[in-house]
Design a protein around this motif. Sequence first.
Motif, mmCIF file in Angstrom:
data_model
loop_
_atom_site.group_PDB
_atom_site.id
_atom_site.type_symbol
_atom_site.label_atom_id
_atom_site.label_comp_id
_atom_site.label_asym_id
_atom_site.label_seq_id
_atom_site.Cartn_x
_atom_site.Cartn_y
_atom_site.Cartn_z
ATOM 1 N N VAL A 16 0.579 -1.352 0.179
ATOM 2 C CA VAL A 16 0.166 0.064 -0.009
ATOM 3 C C VAL A 16 0.945 1.235 0.050
ATOM 4 N N VAL A 17 1.906 1.416 1.008
ATOM 5 C CA VAL A 17 2.779 2.461 0.962
ATOM 6 C C VAL A 17 3.548 2.599 -0.438
ATOM 7 N N LEU A 18 4.001 1.613 -1.085
ATOM 8 C CA LEU A 18 4.785 1.748 -2.331
ATOM 9 C C LEU A 18 3.701 2.098 -3.529
ATOM 10 N N ARG A 19 2.659 1.907 -3.309
ATOM 11 C CA ARG A 19 1.584 2.222 -4.527
ATOM 12 C C ARG A 19 1.254 3.492 -4.518
ATOM 13 N N ARG A 20 1.428 4.138 -3.157
ATOM 14 C CA ARG A 20 1.029 5.533 -2.968
ATOM 15 C C ARG A 20 2.099 6.378 -3.509
ATOM 16 N N ARG A 21 3.369 5.838 -3.387
ATOM 17 C CA ARG A 21 4.530 6.683 -3.558
ATOM 18 C C ARG A 21 4.986 6.336 -5.301
ATOM 19 N N TYR A 22 4.910 5.369 -5.741
ATOM 20 C CA TYR A 22 5.345 5.077 -6.995
ATOM 21 C C TYR A 22 4.181 4.752 -7.931
ATOM 22 N N ARG A 46 5.667 9.862 -6.805
ATOM 23 C CA ARG A 46 4.974 11.108 -6.445
ATOM 24 C C ARG A 46 5.364 12.387 -6.001
ATOM 25 N N ARG A 47 4.969 13.424 -6.473
ATOM 26 C CA ARG A 47 5.799 14.633 -5.830
ATOM 27 C C ARG A 47 4.707 15.620 -5.702
ATOM 28 N N ARG A 48 4.956 16.645 -4.866
ATOM 29 C CA ARG A 48 4.122 17.706 -4.490
ATOM 30 C C ARG A 48 4.265 18.877 -5.374
ATOM 31 N N HIS A 49 5.541 18.918 -6.059
ATOM 32 C CA HIS A 49 5.802 20.197 -6.964
ATOM 33 C C HIS A 49 6.431 19.469 -8.220
ATOM 34 N N TYR A 50 5.986 20.383 -9.498
ATOM 35 C CA TYR A 50 6.575 19.716 -10.743
ATOM 36 C C TYR A 50 7.197 20.857 -11.335
ATOM 37 N N PRO A 91 -2.760 34.078 -21.763
ATOM 38 C CA PRO A 91 -1.131 34.708 -21.926
ATOM 39 C C PRO A 91 -0.361 33.687 -21.129
ATOM 40 N N VAL A 92 -0.884 33.118 -19.759
ATOM 41 C CA VAL A 92 0.001 32.102 -18.992
ATOM 42 C C VAL A 92 -0.877 31.163 -18.799
ATOM 43 N N VAL A 93 -0.052 30.035 -18.389
ATOM 44 C CA VAL A 93 -0.867 28.553 -17.718
ATOM 45 C C VAL A 93 -1.508 28.816 -16.682
ATOM 46 N N PRO A 94 -2.863 28.578 -16.662
ATOM 47 C CA PRO A 94 -3.638 28.487 -15.492
ATOM 48 C C PRO A 94 -3.400 27.924 -14.219
ATOM 49 N N ALA A 95 -3.697 28.372 -13.013
ATOM 50 C CA ALA A 95 -3.351 27.424 -11.636
ATOM 51 C C ALA A 95 -3.651 26.085 -11.827
ATOM 52 N N GLY A 96 -2.892 25.173 -11.274
ATOM 53 C CA GLY A 96 -3.297 23.970 -11.341
ATOM 54 C C GLY A 96 -3.131 23.142 -12.566
ATOM 55 N N ILE A 119 -3.149 18.970 -12.906
ATOM 56 C CA ILE A 119 -2.087 18.750 -12.029
ATOM 57 C C ILE A 119 -2.624 17.307 -11.059
ATOM 58 N N ALA A 120 -3.742 17.570 -10.825
ATOM 59 C CA ALA A 120 -4.672 16.382 -10.160
ATOM 60 C C ALA A 120 -4.479 14.924 -10.763
ATOM 61 N N ARG A 121 -4.215 15.143 -12.373
ATOM 62 C CA ARG A 121 -4.194 13.683 -12.959
ATOM 63 C C ARG A 121 -2.782 13.202 -13.068
ATOM 64 N N VAL A 122 -1.901 14.090 -12.751
ATOM 65 C CA VAL A 122 -0.524 13.494 -12.677
ATOM 66 C C VAL A 122 -0.178 12.442 -11.608
ATOM 67 N N ALA A 123 0.548 11.485 -11.963
ATOM 68 C CA ALA A 123 0.788 10.391 -11.022
ATOM 69 C C ALA A 123 2.002 10.428 -10.441
ATOM 70 N N GLY A 124 3.046 11.095 -11.176
ATOM 71 C CA GLY A 124 4.365 11.146 -10.721
ATOM 72 C C GLY A 124 5.397 11.629 -11.585
ATOM 73 N N ALA A 125 6.623 11.730 -11.389
ATOM 74 C CA ALA A 125 7.743 12.105 -12.262
ATOM 75 C C ALA A 125 8.740 10.981 -12.373
ATOM 76 N N VAL A 126 9.105 10.716 -13.639
ATOM 77 C CA VAL A 126 10.264 9.749 -13.799
ATOM 78 C C VAL A 126 11.493 10.420 -13.546
ATOM 79 N N PRO A 127 12.395 9.523 -12.806
ATOM 80 C CA PRO A 127 13.675 9.946 -12.406
ATOM 81 C C PRO A 127 14.346 10.691 -13.678
ATOM 82 N N HIS A 128 14.995 12.005 -13.405
ATOM 83 C CA HIS A 128 15.340 12.999 -14.408
ATOM 84 C C HIS A 128 16.447 12.243 -15.657
#
Length: 135
Positions: A16-22, A46-50, A91-96, A119-128
């Motif tokens: 459960v913990v791993l599925r919430r994080r990755y 999963r991250r808080r900011h992208y 002219p700018v990307v909307p919030a969220g 951004i709510a549909r984003v599951a996470g970021a792949v290592p750089h």
Amino acid sequence: MAWLVAVVVVALVLLVVLRRRYVVARVWGHSMSPTFHDGERVVATRRRHYRVGDVIVFRPRSETADVAWRIKRIAAVAGDPVPAWLAADHPVVPAGRVVVAGDNTGHSEDSRQLGYIDIARVAGAVPHRPAPEGS
């Protein structure tokens, strides 16, 4: 017998913990070539900011989409100017929201077709992995 129950409980908690994080996703198609290849599996965290340049895994808006996950690179985040290649009313990307593009733009369904990505549909970021030169 008690140790077996303890092992099973610990394993379930870890799962459960791993599925919430990755999230594990499979690359479909050639939109992210040469950075990622068709059929390759990636693990996103999963991250808080992208940030611009992050490769993200997200769910398409439509639940009837042909793939469960999309993998694209962030081209702009909330508050950034909208890229010139994206016809937009703001002219700018909307919030969220974020703007995404494939590394292989000639073969990519990205924000040009999908619009802003919530951004709510984003599951996470792949290592750089840096974008290939010229993209």
